[in-house]
Design a protein around this motif. Structure first.
Motif, PDB file in Angstrom:
ATOM      1  N   LYS A 101      35.516   1.394  -1.606  1.00  0.00           N
ATOM      2  CA  LYS A 101      36.640   0.868  -2.389  1.00  0.00           C
ATOM      3  C   LYS A 101      37.986   1.120  -1.730  1.00  0.00           C
ATOM      4  CE  LYS A 101      38.842   1.286  -6.930  1.00  0.00           C
ATOM      5  NZ  LYS A 101      38.813   1.992  -8.246  1.00  0.00           N
ATOM      6  N   VAL A 102      38.229   2.334  -1.234  1.00  0.00           N
ATOM      7  CA  VAL A 102      39.571   2.701  -0.759  1.00  0.00           C
ATOM      8  C   VAL A 102      39.596   3.158   0.688  1.00  0.00           C
ATOM      9  CG1 VAL A 102      40.364   3.288  -3.076  1.00  0.00           C
ATOM     10  CG2 VAL A 102      39.303   5.050  -1.665  1.00  0.00           C
ATOM     11  N   GLY A 103      38.444   3.197   1.364  1.00  0.00           N
ATOM     12  CA  GLY A 103      38.439   3.571   2.764  1.00  0.00           C
ATOM     13  C   GLY A 103      38.459   5.079   2.987  1.00  0.00           C
ATOM     14  N   PRO A 104      38.380   5.494   4.258  1.00  0.00           N
ATOM     15  CA  PRO A 104      38.316   6.930   4.580  1.00  0.00           C
ATOM     16  C   PRO A 104      39.522   7.731   4.084  1.00  0.00           C
ATOM     17  CG  PRO A 104      37.710   5.601   6.484  1.00  0.00           C
ATOM     18  CD  PRO A 104      38.241   4.649   5.458  1.00  0.00           C
ATOM     19  N   ASP A 105      40.713   7.204   4.232  1.00  0.00           N
ATOM     20  CA  ASP A 105      41.907   7.931   3.785  1.00  0.00           C
ATOM     21  C   ASP A 105      41.912   8.097   2.269  1.00  0.00           C
ATOM     22  OD1 ASP A 105      42.793   8.139   6.385  1.00  0.00           O
ATOM     23  OD2 ASP A 105      44.064   6.346   6.275  1.00  0.00           O
ATOM     24  N   GLY A 106      41.549   7.031   1.565  1.00  0.00           N
ATOM     25  CA  GLY A 106      41.481   7.101   0.115  1.00  0.00           C
ATOM     26  C   GLY A 106      40.419   8.074  -0.349  1.00  0.00           C
ATOM     27  N   LEU A 107      39.293   8.100   0.362  1.00  0.00           N
ATOM     28  CA  LEU A 107      38.227   9.040   0.013  1.00  0.00           C
ATOM     29  C   LEU A 107      38.704  10.477   0.178  1.00  0.00           C
ATOM     30  CD1 LEU A 107      35.297   9.788  -0.649  1.00  0.00           C
ATOM     31  CD2 LEU A 107      34.757   9.490   1.783  1.00  0.00           C
ATOM     32  N   ARG A 108      39.397  10.777   1.298  1.00  0.00           N
ATOM     33  CA  ARG A 108      39.902  12.136   1.508  1.00  0.00           C
ATOM     34  C   ARG A 108      40.915  12.530   0.433  1.00  0.00           C
ATOM     35  NH1 ARG A 108      39.218  10.682   7.031  1.00  0.00           N
ATOM     36  NH2 ARG A 108      41.284   9.695   7.093  1.00  0.00           N
ATOM     37  N   ALA A 109      41.752  11.569   0.033  1.00  0.00           N
ATOM     38  CA  ALA A 109      42.743  11.863  -1.006  1.00  0.00           C
ATOM     39  C   ALA A 109      42.055  12.127  -2.340  1.00  0.00           C
ATOM     40  CB  ALA A 109      43.719  10.689  -1.132  1.00  0.00           C
ATOM     41  N   TRP A 110      41.021  11.352  -2.642  1.00  0.00           N
ATOM     42  CA  TRP A 110      40.277  11.532  -3.897  1.00  0.00           C
ATOM     43  C   TRP A 110      39.558  12.876  -3.912  1.00  0.00           C
ATOM     44  CZ3 TRP A 110      34.840  11.467  -5.052  1.00  0.00           C
ATOM     45  CH2 TRP A 110      34.566  11.364  -6.419  1.00  0.00           C
ATOM     46  N   GLU A 111      38.900  13.224  -2.818  1.00  0.00           N
ATOM     47  CA  GLU A 111      38.169  14.492  -2.762  1.00  0.00           C
ATOM     48  C   GLU A 111      39.114  15.694  -2.775  1.00  0.00           C
ATOM     49  OE1 GLU A 111      33.985  13.596  -0.509  1.00  0.00           O
ATOM     50  OE2 GLU A 111      35.754  13.823   0.781  1.00  0.00           O
ATOM     51  N   SER A 112      40.305  15.518  -2.215  1.00  0.00           N
ATOM     52  CA  SER A 112      41.251  16.637  -2.176  1.00  0.00           C
ATOM     53  C   SER A 112      41.763  17.007  -3.560  1.00  0.00           C
ATOM     54  CB  SER A 112      42.431  16.289  -1.263  1.00  0.00           C
ATOM     55  OG  SER A 112      43.232  15.256  -1.828  1.00  0.00           O
ATOM     56  N   LYS A 113      41.647  16.085  -4.521  1.00  0.00           N
ATOM     57  CA  LYS A 113      42.078  16.399  -5.881  1.00  0.00           C
ATOM     58  C   LYS A 113      41.308  17.580  -6.449  1.00  0.00           C
ATOM     59  CE  LYS A 113      43.513  11.722  -7.314  1.00  0.00           C
ATOM     60  NZ  LYS A 113      43.274  10.646  -8.304  1.00  0.00           N
ATOM     61  N   TRP A 114      40.058  17.752  -6.011  1.00  0.00           N
ATOM     62  CA  TRP A 114      39.247  18.859  -6.516  1.00  0.00           C
ATOM     63  C   TRP A 114      39.912  20.206  -6.209  1.00  0.00           C
ATOM     64  CZ3 TRP A 114      35.500  19.731  -9.803  1.00  0.00           C
ATOM     65  CH2 TRP A 114      34.843  20.962  -9.770  1.00  0.00           C
ATOM     66  N   ASP A 115      40.573  20.301  -5.077  1.00  0.00           N
ATOM     67  CA  ASP A 115      41.199  21.557  -4.669  1.00  0.00           C
ATOM     68  C   ASP A 115      42.612  21.729  -5.219  1.00  0.00           C
ATOM     69  OD1 ASP A 115      38.982  22.333  -3.018  1.00  0.00           O
ATOM     70  OD2 ASP A 115      39.665  20.875  -1.524  1.00  0.00           O
ATOM     71  N   THR A 116      43.251  20.621  -5.583  1.00  0.00           N
ATOM     72  CA  THR A 116      44.674  20.704  -5.934  1.00  0.00           C
ATOM     73  C   THR A 116      44.999  20.379  -7.391  1.00  0.00           C
ATOM     74  OG1 THR A 116      45.011  18.394  -5.247  1.00  0.00           O
ATOM     75  CG2 THR A 116      45.301  20.088  -3.568  1.00  0.00           C
ATOM     76  N   ASP A 117      44.059  19.740  -8.093  1.00  0.00           N
ATOM     77  CA  ASP A 117      44.356  19.226  -9.440  1.00  0.00           C
ATOM     78  C   ASP A 117      43.390  19.838 -10.449  1.00  0.00           C
ATOM     79  OD1 ASP A 117      44.785  17.762 -11.761  1.00  0.00           O
ATOM     80  OD2 ASP A 117      45.096  15.867 -10.706  1.00  0.00           O
ATOM     81  N   ARG A 118      43.874  20.756 -11.275  1.00  0.00           N
ATOM     82  CA  ARG A 118      43.020  21.412 -12.261  1.00  0.00           C
ATOM     83  C   ARG A 118      42.493  20.437 -13.301  1.00  0.00           C
ATOM     84  NH1 ARG A 118      45.569  26.153 -15.838  1.00  0.00           N
ATOM     85  NH2 ARG A 118      46.686  24.333 -16.670  1.00  0.00           N
ATOM     86  N   GLU A 119      43.313  19.473 -13.719  1.00  0.00           N
ATOM     87  CA  GLU A 119      42.879  18.477 -14.694  1.00  0.00           C
ATOM     88  C   GLU A 119      41.754  17.610 -14.137  1.00  0.00           C
ATOM     89  OE1 GLU A 119      43.749  18.100 -17.890  1.00  0.00           O
ATOM     90  OE2 GLU A 119      44.820  19.986 -17.645  1.00  0.00           O
ATOM     91  N   PHE A 120      41.836  17.291 -12.856  1.00  0.00           N
ATOM     92  CA  PHE A 120      40.777  16.514 -12.211  1.00  0.00           C
ATOM     93  C   PHE A 120      39.466  17.297 -12.219  1.00  0.00           C
ATOM     94  CE2 PHE A 120      38.307  15.261  -8.476  1.00  0.00           C
ATOM     95  CZ  PHE A 120      38.276  13.879  -8.604  1.00  0.00           C
ATOM     96  N   ARG A 121      39.534  18.586 -11.894  1.00  0.00           N
ATOM     97  CA  ARG A 121      38.319  19.415 -11.905  1.00  0.00           C
ATOM     98  C   ARG A 121      37.711  19.466 -13.292  1.00  0.00           C
ATOM     99  NH1 ARG A 121      41.560  22.784  -8.591  1.00  0.00           N
ATOM    100  NH2 ARG A 121      41.976  24.213 -10.328  1.00  0.00           N
ATOM    101  N   HIS A 122      38.558  19.657 -14.303  1.00  0.00           N
ATOM    102  CA  HIS A 122      38.058  19.712 -15.676  1.00  0.00           C
ATOM    103  C   HIS A 122      37.426  18.372 -16.077  1.00  0.00           C
ATOM    104  CE1 HIS A 122      37.861  20.665 -19.952  1.00  0.00           C
ATOM    105  NE2 HIS A 122      38.462  19.513 -20.197  1.00  0.00           N
ATOM    106  N   GLY A 123      38.078  17.278 -15.733  1.00  0.00           N
ATOM    107  CA  GLY A 123      37.566  15.967 -16.098  1.00  0.00           C
ATOM    108  C   GLY A 123      36.234  15.665 -15.445  1.00  0.00           C
ATOM    109  N   MET A 124      36.080  16.020 -14.178  1.00  0.00           N
ATOM    110  CA  MET A 124      34.815  15.773 -13.486  1.00  0.00           C
ATOM    111  C   MET A 124      33.694  16.617 -14.074  1.00  0.00           C
ATOM    112  SD  MET A 124      35.187  13.337 -11.334  1.00  0.00           S
ATOM    113  CE  MET A 124      33.563  13.529 -10.588  1.00  0.00           C
TER     114      MET A 124
END
Length: 212
Positions: free
Chosen positions: A129-152
């Motif tokens: 959907k978003v390519g390699p850069d988009g994938l890295r940005a999406w995966e990096s949310k796990w380390d930087t975004d507490r709300e993202f971790r909770h939602g997942m």
């Protein structure tokens, strides 16, 4: 874009008819015609196998899930022929349900251990959907975004519970329900569970900004 989407929807509808509706039509049609439960279950259970074989003859491709389903059906048919027990053919669905139950346990375990399983399951879709850069940005949310971790974690927990519920319904249906009622319950259980779970998934991922 439209030309591509339409065959996909029609193909999905055709597959649902072959895997879900047609076996029930065959079973209850035969029962209405006075055929006993054993033969009705036997002949209705052959329908998915014929579907897979026809697909293979047309495309020369056979996915692993199709091979697994055929193996389960074949094993249950051999055992039922040896025992003459119609319920044995229903139990094959319980065996298949137990396999997906292991997936459900993996989902639930990943809520507390490591990253949630959907982080790995969705990876290919996010990449497309978003390519390699988009994938890295999406995966990096796990380390930087507490709300993202909770939602997942919430999303993973819901899918895990849905999977276990389907296993429980399948086991009850295969072992305890009357033989003429069980096929309908077993075929209807997963869409009844998956459809509302899928609707929740779409709503929750948009609301909590979990999509890439």
């Amino acid at each position: 874009m439209t030309a591509t989407a339409t065959p996909t929807r029609s193909g999905l509808a055709r597959q649902l008819f072959l895997d879900l509706a047609l076996p029930l039509i065959v079973y209850y049609g035969l029962r209405a015609a006075g055929v006993d439960q054993w033969w009705s279950l036997l002949l209705s259970g052959v329908v998915p196998v014929i579907s897979v074989l026809v697909k293979f003859a047309r495309t020369r491709t056979l996915d692993l899930l199709a091979v697994f389903v055929i193996s389960i059906v074949a094993l249950s048919l051999v055992i039922s022929v040896m025992t003459g027990d119609a319920r044995t053919m229903l139990i094959r669905d319980a065996w298949l349900g137990m396999v997906f139950g292991l997936v459900a346990l993996w989902l639930l375990g990943s809520v507390w251990i490591g990253r949630p399983a959907p982080m790995y399951i969705y990876r290919a879709f996010v990449l497309a959907k978003v390519g390699p850069d988009g994938l890295r940005a999406w995966e990096s949310k796990w380390d930087t975004d507490r709300e993202f971790r909770h939602g997942m974690r919430v999303l993973t927990f819901v899918w895990g519970c849905a999977g276990l519920l389907n296993v429980i319904v399948t086991l009850i249906g295969a072992y305890l329900l009357p033989l003429d009622l069980a096929p309908a319950v077993l075929n209807a259980s997963w869409p009844v569970i998956v459809v509302p779970t899928g609707i929740f998934h779409l709503w929750y991922t948009k609301r909590r900004n979990l999509r890439a």
